[in-house]
Motif scaffolding. Structure first.
Motif, PDB file in Angstrom:
ATOM      1  N   ARG A 143       2.335   1.729  -3.487  1.00 37.58           N
ATOM      2  CA  ARG A 143       1.349   2.253  -4.434  1.00 37.58           C
ATOM      3  C   ARG A 143       1.162   3.754  -4.245  1.00 37.58           C
ATOM      4  N   SER A 144       1.214   4.199  -2.988  1.00 38.01           N
ATOM      5  CA  SER A 144       1.053   5.639  -2.743  1.00 38.01           C
ATOM      6  C   SER A 144       2.266   6.416  -3.238  1.00 38.01           C
ATOM      7  N   GLU A 168       3.942   5.642  -5.778  1.00 39.37           N
ATOM      8  CA  GLU A 168       3.742   5.571  -7.235  1.00 39.37           C
ATOM      9  C   GLU A 168       4.991   5.132  -7.993  1.00 39.37           C
ATOM     10  N   ASN A 169       4.703   4.489  -9.119  1.00 41.31           N
ATOM     11  CA  ASN A 169       5.729   4.062 -10.065  1.00 41.31           C
ATOM     12  C   ASN A 169       6.755   3.097  -9.460  1.00 41.31           C
ATOM     13  N   LYS A 186      -9.815   4.197  -8.686  1.00 42.16           N
ATOM     14  CA  LYS A 186      -8.765   4.913  -9.408  1.00 42.16           C
ATOM     15  C   LYS A 186      -8.683   4.440 -10.869  1.00 42.16           C
ATOM     16  N   ASP A 193       7.615  -0.936  -8.997  1.00 44.48           N
ATOM     17  CA  ASP A 193       7.261  -2.289  -9.439  1.00 44.48           C
ATOM     18  C   ASP A 193       7.362  -3.202  -8.227  1.00 44.48           C
ATOM     19  N   ASN A 241       0.837  -1.211   0.000  1.00 48.83           N
ATOM     20  CA  ASN A 241       0.000   0.000   0.000  1.00 48.83           C
ATOM     21  C   ASN A 241       0.872   1.260   0.000  1.00 48.83           C
TER      22      ASN A 241
END
Ligand code: UGA
Length: 447
Positions: free
Chosen positions: A232-233, A235-236, A322, A238, A229
């Motif tokens: 994901r926040s 971002e970008n 989203k 993998d 989580n």
């Protein structure tokens, strides 16, 4: 061979009873539920567990196995040991010990009127101290006898639903909790046919072992979900490759004698997903955390494990929102209702939590499960806009979003249905389809 009684023909009691009988012990299963005992007598199991009905059928052919209702309680005096496998549900975060309590009273009454040495062995999952305090005190008060005049043991189970027979027949270890030497001897005799490490401890250590085992696995799940989580926040990131790199650390995946990397099963608990459910992890983590608070011991990690897991269905909703700007116009197909594959159990199932969150927020909601629909309907109550279907492949065309929430093997067939999936969203909360070509549809995971 021993003459054993098992009280409680739920999932744990029944599996234990038929498995113990299969090794040659004489086993009698008791239950207050006459309907279930009647069904079992006809060879019909009231719970679904792979291989259980077959084993029940062969046990019933065998004179070593029989079923009785608790009306025959006096017969309990005929046995070398009484294995207690009644339910210990959690109500408002607290363990409900009413069934354990009534067995303790019954055993106390019986022991009072008997000269025979009987060992009572608790198999139900109970908090540390329950056997040597709560249970023992009732039996002693009711019988007027003390441990030593009767036996007391604790033998936790480590059965995964869907795998219970195999887990019982080929255990990783067997735990002998005991308060008196005779009960230890009896436990050794019961499990003589099993060849694995046996851990001999007092009853509260046996109880603790069971909680630590489940709570630690739940902790791994929530820990990885939290890291994913966070990623994901940010971002970008993998995260799938991040975790691949973590899993390759040879403390998680050692190299065996032939020079091969070994990925132990625990790695599965170190992959992000929609959270844990079922009748054990949620209840056990809550119960040990509540006990810690009650005795003034800190349980910060357990509180966080619970919090992360409780929020995970909302996290699934955030991922969906989203990815899809107008979710209220989307037709959703939910694949899987059971808390995990190979069971019809929907207790604390993440799928049901997600269905509740989706209800009223999308255009159409269809839910499939190969065997858990009836239980889901019972558990969910009335959700007007959820339609249940026993078929899923013919529902794909009319769906915009397909959510895999239980990793039933049959859903991996989606990988070969790429043409049908064109333009749709597939939300694979269990990473079941990993490695498939996702160029024609939008593929979401928790990674
Ligand atoms: C669990 C334990 O695994 C057993 O050892 C224990 O005996 C049992 O509880 C119990 O206390 O009676 P079970 O609840 O049947 O067994 O199922 P698991 O296969 O361990 O799964 C528990 C939850 O964790 C499920 O929601 C499952 O989906 C989730 N899970 C499991 C994951 O999210 N990731 C995984 O890699 C594995």
């Amino acid at each position: 061979m021993m003459n054993l009684a098992v009280i409680g023909t739920g999932y744990v009691g029944l599996v234990s009873g038929v498995c113990l009988a299969s090794k040659g012990h004489k086993v009698t299963c008791f239950d207050i539920n006459e309907i279930n005992i009647g069904k079992l007598d006809q060879g019909i199991c009231h719970i679904y567990e792979d291989g259980l009905e077959d084993l029940l059928a062969s046990s019933k052919k065998n004179i070593n196995f029989r079923l009785l209702t608790d009306k025959n309680e006096k017969k309990l005096l005929d046995f070398d040991a009484i294995i207690v496998a009644v339910g210990t549900p959690t109500i408002n975060g607290n363990s409900d010990l009413s069934q354990i309590k009534s067995v303790a009273h019954m055993m106390g009454r019986l022991i009072k009127s008997s000269q025979k040495y009987i060992s009572i062995i608790i198999k139900s999952t109970v908090l540390p101290g329950t056997t040597d305090t709560f249970f023992k005190n009732i039996v002693e008060a009711e019988s007027g006898k003390r441990v030593g005049e009767f036996g007391l043991g604790m033998n936790p189970e480590f059965l995964r639903e869907g795998n219970a027979i195999e887990d019982f027949q080929y255990p990783d270890r067997i735990v002998f909790g005991f308060e008196d030497k005779k009960t230890l001897e009896i436990l050794r005799l019961i499990y003589e046919p099993w060849d694995c490490e046996k851990i001999e401890v007092n009853t509260r250590s046996a109880e603790m072992l069971k909680y630590v085992n489940n709570a630690l696995l739940a902790t791994l799940i929530s820990t990885i979900n939290e890291y994913s989580n966070i990623a994901r926040s940010i971002e970008n990131i993998d995260f799938k490759k991040v975790m691949r790199g973590v899993h390759l650390d040879n403390r998680w995946s050692p190299i065996d004698d032939c020079g091969q990397k070994v990925f132990p099963k625990v790695i599965d608990y170190l992959k992000p997903g929609c959270g844990y459910g079922g009748s054990c992890f949620p209840k056990d983590v809550l119960a040990i955390s509540a006990l810690a608070k009650e005795i003034g011991s800190s349980s910060n990690i357990l509180s966080a494990v619970i919090e992360v897991n409780n929020r995970q269905p909302e996290v699934m909703m955030e991922i969906l929102n989203k990815a899809s700007d107008d979710i209220k116009n989307k037709r959703v197909l939910m694949l899987g209702l059971a808390f995990k594959p190979d069971t019809d159990d929907v207790r604390e199932s993440v799928s049901l939590k997600l269905l509740k969150l989706l209800s009223g927020k999308v255009d159409n909601l269809v839910a499939h499960d190969p065997i858990a629909i009836d239980n889901a309907i019972l558990e969910l109550g009335q959700l007007d806009d959820v339609h249940f279907s026993t078929e899923w492949k013919n529902k794909i065309e009319d769906s915009d979003i397909i959510i895999i929430c239980t990793n039933w093997n049959e859903y991996s067939e989606l990988a070969a249905m790429k043409d049908l999936l064109k333009g749709k969203i597939v939300f694979d909360t269990r990473s079941l389809l990993s490695g498939i070509d996702v160029s024609d549809f939008q593929y979401l995971t928790v990674n």
